[in-house]
Design an enzyme around this catalytic site. Structure first.
Site, PDB file in Angstrom:
ATOM      1  N   ASP A  39       0.866  -1.170   0.000  1.00 34.43           N
ATOM      2  CA  ASP A  39       0.000   0.000   0.000  1.00 34.43           C
ATOM      3  C   ASP A  39       0.913   1.233   0.000  1.00 34.43           C
ATOM      4  O   ASP A  39       2.134   1.102  -0.066  1.00 34.43           O
ATOM      5  CB  ASP A  39      -0.979  -0.016   1.182  1.00 34.43           C
ATOM      6  N   SER A  40       0.333   2.419   0.083  1.00 43.59           N
ATOM      7  CA  SER A  40       1.158   3.623  -0.035  1.00 43.59           C
ATOM      8  C   SER A  40       2.176   3.732   1.101  1.00 43.59           C
ATOM      9  O   SER A  40       3.307   4.166   0.879  1.00 43.59           O
ATOM     10  CB  SER A  40       0.291   4.874  -0.114  1.00 43.59           C
TER      11      SER A  40
END
Length: 80
Positions: free
Chosen positions: A38-39
């Site tokens: 994910d980010s």
């Protein structure tokens, strides 16, 4: 440092940071789509690569690094 040596180090960092099997870390693998990052993971990954190779990667440059191959080529160019 050869491209293969860079790849092996990048692979180790990615496998550690993303908790994935090293065999899944191929040059074509995309961090988010293929490796489940994910980010926040990608930020930690970039920081791990900076530490491993003694580099500073700007946010702008980091956004362009989306695959294992992108990371290897970027690091090779910076070390070159």
């Amino acid at each position: 440092m050869t491209e293969q040596e860079i790849f092996e180090k990048v692979k180790a960092v990615i496998a550690d940071k993303l908790q994935v099997e090293p065999e899944k870390v191929t040059l074509e693998a995309r961090f988010i789509e293929d490796l489940g990052a994910d980010s926040l993971d990608t930020v930690e990954l970039i920081m791990g690569l900076e530490d491993e190779f003694g580099l500073e990667i700007s946010d702008e440059e980091a956004e362009k690094i989306r695959t294992v191959k992108d990371a290897v080529e970027y690091i090779k160019a910076k070390l070159g």
